[in-house]
Design a protein around this motif. Structure first.
Motif, PDB file in Angstrom:
ATOM      1  N   LEU A  86      -0.880   5.465  17.443  1.00  0.00           N
ATOM      2  CA  LEU A  86      -1.509   4.521  16.518  1.00  0.00           C
ATOM      3  C   LEU A  86      -0.494   3.509  15.991  1.00  0.00           C
ATOM      4  N   LYS A  87       0.735   3.968  15.745  1.00  0.00           N
ATOM      5  CA  LYS A  87       1.772   3.038  15.298  1.00  0.00           C
ATOM      6  C   LYS A  87       2.098   2.044  16.426  1.00  0.00           C
ATOM      7  N   THR A  88       2.041   2.523  17.673  1.00  0.00           N
ATOM      8  CA  THR A  88       2.266   1.621  18.813  1.00  0.00           C
ATOM      9  C   THR A  88       1.159   0.565  18.842  1.00  0.00           C
ATOM     10  N   PRO A 122      10.726   2.608  10.637  1.00  0.00           N
ATOM     11  CA  PRO A 122      11.751   3.540  10.150  1.00  0.00           C
ATOM     12  C   PRO A 122      11.955   4.698  11.123  1.00  0.00           C
ATOM     13  N   GLY A 123      13.184   5.176  11.200  1.00  0.00           N
ATOM     14  CA  GLY A 123      13.436   6.453  11.853  1.00  0.00           C
ATOM     15  C   GLY A 123      13.206   7.558  10.836  1.00  0.00           C
ATOM     16  N   ALA A 124      13.725   8.752  11.132  1.00  0.00           N
ATOM     17  CA  ALA A 124      13.550   9.894  10.221  1.00  0.00           C
ATOM     18  C   ALA A 124      14.078   9.528   8.828  1.00  0.00           C
ATOM     19  N   ILE A 179      -6.524   5.806   8.903  1.00  0.00           N
ATOM     20  CA  ILE A 179      -5.404   5.558   7.989  1.00  0.00           C
ATOM     21  C   ILE A 179      -4.364   4.637   8.620  1.00  0.00           C
ATOM     22  N   HIS A 180      -4.046   4.873   9.883  1.00  0.00           N
ATOM     23  CA  HIS A 180      -2.884   4.186  10.451  1.00  0.00           C
ATOM     24  C   HIS A 180      -3.213   2.919  11.242  1.00  0.00           C
ATOM     25  N   PHE A 181      -4.448   2.785  11.703  1.00  0.00           N
ATOM     26  CA  PHE A 181      -4.729   1.585  12.499  1.00  0.00           C
ATOM     27  C   PHE A 181      -5.874   0.743  11.925  1.00  0.00           C
ATOM     28  N   THR A 218      -0.408   0.113  -4.516  1.00  0.00           N
ATOM     29  CA  THR A 218      -1.573   0.991  -4.492  1.00  0.00           C
ATOM     30  C   THR A 218      -1.134   2.449  -4.386  1.00  0.00           C
ATOM     31  N   TYR A 219      -2.021   3.314  -4.858  1.00  0.00           N
ATOM     32  CA  TYR A 219      -1.803   4.751  -4.743  1.00  0.00           C
ATOM     33  C   TYR A 219      -3.136   5.387  -4.367  1.00  0.00           C
ATOM     34  N   LYS A 220      -3.067   6.576  -3.791  1.00  0.00           N
ATOM     35  CA  LYS A 220      -4.309   7.307  -3.513  1.00  0.00           C
ATOM     36  C   LYS A 220      -4.513   8.395  -4.562  1.00  0.00           C
ATOM     37  N   THR A 221      -3.519   9.273  -4.706  1.00  0.00           N
ATOM     38  CA  THR A 221      -3.656  10.382  -5.662  1.00  0.00           C
ATOM     39  C   THR A 221      -2.600  10.347  -6.765  1.00  0.00           C
ATOM     40  N   SER A 222      -1.450   9.701  -6.496  1.00  0.00           N
ATOM     41  CA  SER A 222      -0.310   9.794  -7.426  1.00  0.00           C
ATOM     42  C   SER A 222      -0.364   8.728  -8.508  1.00  0.00           C
ATOM     43  N   ARG A 262       5.071   6.377  -4.008  1.00  0.00           N
ATOM     44  CA  ARG A 262       6.119   7.334  -3.613  1.00  0.00           C
ATOM     45  C   ARG A 262       6.894   6.788  -2.426  1.00  0.00           C
ATOM     46  N   GLY A 263       7.978   7.489  -2.103  1.00  0.00           N
ATOM     47  CA  GLY A 263       8.686   7.282  -0.835  1.00  0.00           C
ATOM     48  C   GLY A 263       9.079   5.845  -0.543  1.00  0.00           C
ATOM     49  N   ILE A 264       8.811   5.447   0.693  1.00  0.00           N
ATOM     50  CA  ILE A 264       9.265   4.144   1.173  1.00  0.00           C
ATOM     51  C   ILE A 264       8.581   3.002   0.406  1.00  0.00           C
ATOM     52  N   LEU A 286      -6.388   2.991  -4.182  1.00  0.00           N
ATOM     53  CA  LEU A 286      -6.980   2.586  -2.895  1.00  0.00           C
ATOM     54  C   LEU A 286      -6.801   3.728  -1.907  1.00  0.00           C
ATOM     55  N   ASP A 287      -7.900   4.142  -1.303  1.00  0.00           N
ATOM     56  CA  ASP A 287      -7.806   5.090  -0.192  1.00  0.00           C
ATOM     57  C   ASP A 287      -7.982   4.278   1.086  1.00  0.00           C
ATOM     58  N   VAL A 288      -6.915   4.101   1.836  1.00  0.00           N
ATOM     59  CA  VAL A 288      -7.009   3.233   3.020  1.00  0.00           C
ATOM     60  C   VAL A 288      -7.890   3.838   4.116  1.00  0.00           C
ATOM     61  N   THR A 309       0.855  -1.189   0.000  1.00  0.00           N
ATOM     62  CA  THR A 309       0.000   0.000   0.000  1.00  0.00           C
ATOM     63  C   THR A 309       0.894   1.244   0.000  1.00  0.00           C
ATOM     64  N   GLY A 310       0.434   2.276  -0.714  1.00  0.00           N
ATOM     65  CA  GLY A 310       1.249   3.500  -0.818  1.00  0.00           C
ATOM     66  C   GLY A 310       2.548   3.226  -1.551  1.00  0.00           C
ATOM     67  N   GLY A 311       2.439   2.560  -2.697  1.00  0.00           N
ATOM     68  CA  GLY A 311       3.644   2.201  -3.457  1.00  0.00           C
ATOM     69  C   GLY A 311       4.022   3.229  -4.505  1.00  0.00           C
ATOM     70  N   THR A 358      11.666  11.582   2.672  1.00  0.00           N
ATOM     71  CA  THR A 358      10.700  11.289   1.600  1.00  0.00           C
ATOM     72  C   THR A 358       9.784  12.504   1.457  1.00  0.00           C
ATOM     73  N   GLU A 359       8.629  12.279   0.821  1.00  0.00           N
ATOM     74  CA  GLU A 359       7.644  13.371   0.704  1.00  0.00           C
ATOM     75  C   GLU A 359       6.727  13.430   1.923  1.00  0.00           C
ATOM     76  N   PHE A 360       7.033  12.604   2.932  1.00  0.00           N
ATOM     77  CA  PHE A 360       6.235  12.555   4.156  1.00  0.00           C
ATOM     78  C   PHE A 360       6.083  13.956   4.740  1.00  0.00           C
ATOM     79  N   SER A 378       5.824   0.801  10.919  1.00  0.00           N
ATOM     80  CA  SER A 378       5.562   1.635  12.096  1.00  0.00           C
ATOM     81  C   SER A 378       6.486   2.852  12.062  1.00  0.00           C
ATOM     82  N   THR A 379       7.072   3.201  13.182  1.00  0.00           N
ATOM     83  CA  THR A 379       7.916   4.406  13.263  1.00  0.00           C
ATOM     84  C   THR A 379       8.833   4.345  14.483  1.00  0.00           C
ATOM     85  N   GLY A 380       9.970   5.025  14.397  1.00  0.00           N
ATOM     86  CA  GLY A 380      10.841   5.141  15.563  1.00  0.00           C
ATOM     87  C   GLY A 380      10.146   5.833  16.723  1.00  0.00           C
TER      88      GLY A 380
HETATM   89  N1  LIG Z   1       9.380   9.373   6.180  1.00  0.00           N
HETATM   90  C1  LIG Z   1       9.560   9.166   7.479  1.00  0.00           C
HETATM   91  O1  LIG Z   1      10.332   9.878   8.163  1.00  0.00           O
HETATM   92  C2  LIG Z   1       8.854   8.030   8.159  1.00  0.00           C
HETATM   93  C3  LIG Z   1       9.325   7.634   9.424  1.00  0.00           C
HETATM   94  C4  LIG Z   1       8.673   6.586  10.080  1.00  0.00           C
HETATM   95  C5  LIG Z   1       7.623   5.942   9.494  1.00  0.00           C
HETATM   96  N2  LIG Z   1       7.182   6.337   8.258  1.00  0.00           N
HETATM   97  C6  LIG Z   1       6.042   5.601   7.695  1.00  0.00           C
HETATM   98  O2  LIG Z   1       6.392   5.098   6.419  1.00  0.00           O
HETATM   99  C7  LIG Z   1       5.214   4.969   5.610  1.00  0.00           C
HETATM  100  C8  LIG Z   1       5.459   5.595   4.252  1.00  0.00           C
HETATM  101  O3  LIG Z   1       5.783   6.964   4.422  1.00  0.00           O
HETATM  102  P1  LIG Z   1       6.680   7.775   3.374  1.00  0.00           P
HETATM  103  O4  LIG Z   1       7.752   8.451   4.137  1.00  0.00           O
HETATM  104  O5  LIG Z   1       7.038   6.932   2.221  1.00  0.00           O
HETATM  105  O6  LIG Z   1       5.608   8.907   2.949  1.00  0.00           O
HETATM  106  P2  LIG Z   1       5.267   9.549   1.518  1.00  0.00           P
HETATM  107  O7  LIG Z   1       6.516   9.764   0.720  1.00  0.00           O
HETATM  108  O8  LIG Z   1       4.416  10.733   1.854  1.00  0.00           O
HETATM  109  O9  LIG Z   1       4.375   8.438   0.785  1.00  0.00           O
HETATM  110  C9  LIG Z   1       3.138   8.069   1.337  1.00  0.00           C
HETATM  111  C10 LIG Z   1       2.461   7.026   0.484  1.00  0.00           C
HETATM  112  O10 LIG Z   1       1.226   6.664   1.130  1.00  0.00           O
HETATM  113  C11 LIG Z   1       0.142   6.879   0.237  1.00  0.00           C
HETATM  114  N3  LIG Z   1      -1.044   7.336   0.973  1.00  0.00           N
HETATM  115  C12 LIG Z   1      -1.161   8.420   1.770  1.00  0.00           C
HETATM  116  N4  LIG Z   1      -2.411   8.501   2.271  1.00  0.00           N
HETATM  117  C13 LIG Z   1      -3.090   7.437   1.761  1.00  0.00           C
HETATM  118  C14 LIG Z   1      -4.421   6.966   1.901  1.00  0.00           C
HETATM  119  N5  LIG Z   1      -5.341   7.592   2.654  1.00  0.00           N
HETATM  120  N6  LIG Z   1      -4.770   5.840   1.238  1.00  0.00           N
HETATM  121  C15 LIG Z   1      -3.871   5.191   0.478  1.00  0.00           C
HETATM  122  N7  LIG Z   1      -2.604   5.590   0.284  1.00  0.00           N
HETATM  123  C16 LIG Z   1      -2.223   6.701   0.951  1.00  0.00           C
HETATM  124  C17 LIG Z   1       0.628   7.902  -0.766  1.00  0.00           C
HETATM  125  O11 LIG Z   1      -0.137   7.740  -1.958  1.00  0.00           O
HETATM  126  P3  LIG Z   1      -0.368   8.954  -3.015  1.00  0.00           P
HETATM  127  O12 LIG Z   1       0.993   9.478  -3.371  1.00  0.00           O
HETATM  128  O13 LIG Z   1      -1.041   8.315  -4.164  1.00  0.00           O
HETATM  129  O14 LIG Z   1      -1.212   9.981  -2.336  1.00  0.00           O
HETATM  130  C18 LIG Z   1       2.100   7.512  -0.907  1.00  0.00           C
HETATM  131  O15 LIG Z   1       2.238   6.454  -1.809  1.00  0.00           O
HETATM  132  C19 LIG Z   1       4.078   5.614   6.412  1.00  0.00           C
HETATM  133  O16 LIG Z   1       3.304   4.613   7.053  1.00  0.00           O
HETATM  134  C20 LIG Z   1       4.801   6.454   7.464  1.00  0.00           C
HETATM  135  O17 LIG Z   1       4.035   6.610   8.619  1.00  0.00           O
HETATM  136  C21 LIG Z   1       7.776   7.358   7.581  1.00  0.00           C
END
Ligand SMILES: NC(=O)c1ccc[n+]([C@@H]2O[C@H](COP(=O)([O-])OP(=O)(O)OC[C@H]3O[C@@H](n4cnc5c(N)ncnc54)[C@H](OP(=O)(O)O)[C@@H]3O)[C@@H](O)[C@H]2O)c1
Length: 251
Positions: free
Chosen positions: A159-161, A186-188, A116-118, A33-37, A13-15, A60-62, A9-11, A191-193, A142-144
């Protein structure tokens, strides 16, 4: 040997994107899956195909629990498209960030983040269970900040806990099917987070780096490597665990 298939899920962008590409290098096909991208998701599919693996991108919108059954039906069709009826790995990765002081967090924010998260990790995994092969593996991202405290992350980190607790229950209850369930935290990671918050805020990034033993923030590939390793047979005996991938943040 039959090829393995992952749903990530959320494939787009980013992680999630990095995980899909890393798995492709290991010969694992993906439904991402993607939501908007949509365009970015299409690019990931093209890159996966150029690596010799197969991929399908599905919206997919989770946050919308009602969409999980229809997603399962679409996933079934996508699996048929790549010549399969079931899949092997589920990576619950999609998510958004929220930095909001505890005292100012609204019920609306609480509900959105919870969905979204749980709720999504719980019910999407439950909905997809009939499609996961016995012997499969679910990885919840989850998250650091479930281990160390970063002010502003009260709802997100709580929620991640919860996901980490759920992971242990899933591992226990899915054990009879030999489905493993683990957490990668993951820690910090740059990405586009949160709108690319780490990348766009050099001061915040520096502050994070000062607390990371290896002296830099993570890149999406750092996390993808851990997921790829965990999904391999070498890590078969790891089950119900939280693996933090943070370069040693806040030790
Ligand atoms: N980056 C960090 O520092 C960090 C640290 C710890 C944990 N994490 C965790 O790592 C995971 C991925 O984060 P990331 O850093 O890769 O973030 P990101 O670059 O913002 O990417 C987020 C991804 O999730 C998708 N998404 C967002 N809201 C959604 C929804 N309602 N339904 C379905 N898809 C959704 C996005 O899809 P669209 O692009 O299509 O909208 C995108 O593919 C998350 O669970 C985040 O909590 C991140």
């Amino acid at each position: 040997m039959t090829r393995k298939i992952a749903i990530i899920t959320g494939g787009s962008r980013g992680i999630g994107r990095a995980i899909a590409l890393r798995l492709a290098k290991s010969g694992i096909d993906s439904i991402l899956t993607y939501k908007t991208s949509q365009v970015q998701a299409g690019d990931v599919v093209n890159q996966i195909e150029s690596l010799g693996a197969r991929a399908v991108a599905v919206p997919l919108d989770v946050a919308t629990r009602d969409s999980y059954m229809s997603f399962a039906a679409v996933a079934r069709t996508a699996l048929e498209k790549i010549g399969a009826t079931n899949f092997d790995f589920l990576v619950n990765n999609a998510g958004i960030g929220l930095s909001q002081p505890f005292a100012e967090t609204t019920e609306e924010q609480f509900d959105e983040m919870t969905h979204i998260h749980f709720k999504s990790v719980f019910f999407l995994s439950q909905t997809l269970l009939p499609l996961i092969n016995d012997g499969g593996h679910i990885i919840n991202i989850s998250t650091g900040t479930s281990r160390f405290v970063l002010p502003g992350y009260s709802i997100y980190a709580s929620l991640k806990t919860a996901v980490e607790g759920l992971t242990r229950y899933m591992a226990k209850e899915l054990g009879p099917r030999k489905i493993r369930v683990n957490v990668v935290a993951p820690g910090a990671t740059e990405t586009e987070f949160r709108g690319g918050f780490i990348r766009n805020n050099p001061q915040f990034k520096k502050m994070m780096e000062a607390n990371i033993a290896l002296g830099r923030v993570g890149q999406a590939d750092d996390i993808a490597g851990v997921v790829n390793a965990l999904l391999s047979d070498d890590c078969y005996w790891v089950n119900g665990q939280r693996i933090e991938a943070s370069g040693g943040q806040v030790l």
